[in-house]
Motif scaffolding. Sequence first.
Motif, PDB file in Angstrom:
ATOM      1  N   GLY A  96     -23.564  10.232 -24.512  1.00 45.53           N
ATOM      2  CA  GLY A  96     -22.365  11.126 -24.798  1.00 45.53           C
ATOM      3  C   GLY A  96     -22.475  12.236 -25.931  1.00 45.53           C
ATOM      4  O   GLY A  96     -22.368  13.382 -25.620  1.00 45.53           O
ATOM      5  N   MET A  97     -23.468  11.955 -26.815  1.00 44.44           N
ATOM      6  CA  MET A  97     -23.811  13.028 -27.611  1.00 44.44           C
ATOM      7  C   MET A  97     -24.786  13.874 -27.279  1.00 44.44           C
ATOM      8  O   MET A  97     -24.741  15.165 -27.414  1.00 44.44           O
ATOM      9  N   MET A  98     -25.551  13.336 -26.419  1.00 48.39           N
ATOM     10  CA  MET A  98     -26.405  14.372 -25.727  1.00 48.39           C
ATOM     11  C   MET A  98     -25.854  15.351 -24.780  1.00 48.39           C
ATOM     12  O   MET A  98     -26.151  16.488 -24.712  1.00 48.39           O
ATOM     13  N   ASN A  99     -24.732  14.946 -24.140  1.00 43.34           N
ATOM     14  CA  ASN A  99     -23.908  15.820 -23.401  1.00 43.34           C
ATOM     15  C   ASN A  99     -23.281  16.722 -24.302  1.00 43.34           C
ATOM     16  O   ASN A  99     -23.062  17.990 -23.512  1.00 43.34           O
ATOM     17  N   ILE A 100     -22.914  16.349 -25.314  1.00 41.79           N
ATOM     18  CA  ILE A 100     -22.300  17.364 -26.356  1.00 41.79           C
ATOM     19  C   ILE A 100     -23.016  18.466 -26.877  1.00 41.79           C
ATOM     20  O   ILE A 100     -22.949  19.558 -26.796  1.00 41.79           O
ATOM     21  N   THR A 101     -24.142  17.664 -27.416  1.00 42.63           N
ATOM     22  CA  THR A 101     -25.365  18.716 -28.198  1.00 42.63           C
ATOM     23  C   THR A 101     -26.393  19.348 -27.373  1.00 42.63           C
ATOM     24  O   THR A 101     -26.919  20.401 -27.656  1.00 42.63           O
ATOM     25  N   GLY A 102     -26.698  18.774 -26.243  1.00 44.34           N
ATOM     26  CA  GLY A 102     -27.706  19.271 -25.185  1.00 44.34           C
ATOM     27  C   GLY A 102     -28.949  18.940 -25.715  1.00 44.34           C
ATOM     28  O   GLY A 102     -29.749  19.368 -25.492  1.00 44.34           O
TER      29      GLY A 102
END
Length: 317
Positions: A96-102
């Motif tokens: 989820g954080m990867m989807n937010i931060t890229g």
Amino acid sequence: MYKKVVVFGGGTGISYLLRGLKDFPVDITAIITVADNGRSTGRLRHEFNVPAVGDIRQVITNLSGERQEIKDLMSYRFETYSDFNGHSIGNLILIGMMNITGSLKDSITCLSDLLDVRHKVYPISEDSLTLMAETEKGEIIEGEEEITHNRDIKKRIFYKEEPTITKEAIEAVKEADLIVFSMGSLYTSILPTIIGKEMRKAIKNSKAKLMYICNAMTQPGETDDFCVGDHIEVLNKYLDKRKIEVVIASNTDISQEMIDKYRREEEKSKVTIDYAKLDALGVEVIESDLLVLAEDGTLKHDSLLLSTIVFSYLMRK
């Protein structure tokens, strides 16, 4: 200023070391493999085309200063008939954080802040890597899970694609006072962190001492009949001109009942200390009664004792 320790590895092995070492006055950088393609991690990789996050989640959790309930939550796996089945909460949070931060690195930073992690954790690469192996029979195996399950002796390990190594990991190696290759799967946890060209070059140019913490038991199809020196010979082959300088090995007296249990249930045997070969390799041996019986009935390294030995070596150097 604290001395700097870089620890390579992945999964359970490195976690047992870090949970003890994190409380010592050292600056730790953990560099973690991202090639796992099994269980929850494998499904998330397939769905989102991302590096493996499972080993990273384990390491962050074990470095966390939060209370045990929070750590247990991060490792909790759903048991359901839906698509959530088998996924750990920590893995889902990282994705989820990867989807937010890229970025996987930024996601690790966010989760580390959330879980009160005072040390640094970096993936070996942000690429979605495929681990490969060639067996002694000449068969090529694709995928970490497939390599683990294949019981043929491994001749070499490599990536399907040349990885772009995380620049922060390279810098950490350059600045390190001690580089530690943690216990864990030799071919699927340790070697995947050092087989990239950029990382091999960084280690070759580093002034840090190279330490290996040897596994207590062999691994079927990877290290059958291996002694401590055999593990080091494999590592040295991938380290180019650098060589392992010191090894920590267990001399725990394992009962015959436990030895029989490991042989019967997991096809594993005890890793013995082969002093003559280690002397020929020019390796300093630090041995101790390192193993304790875990709650699940298996033998694990005593995290505090192991960390004390690592810290003591670092201080005398």
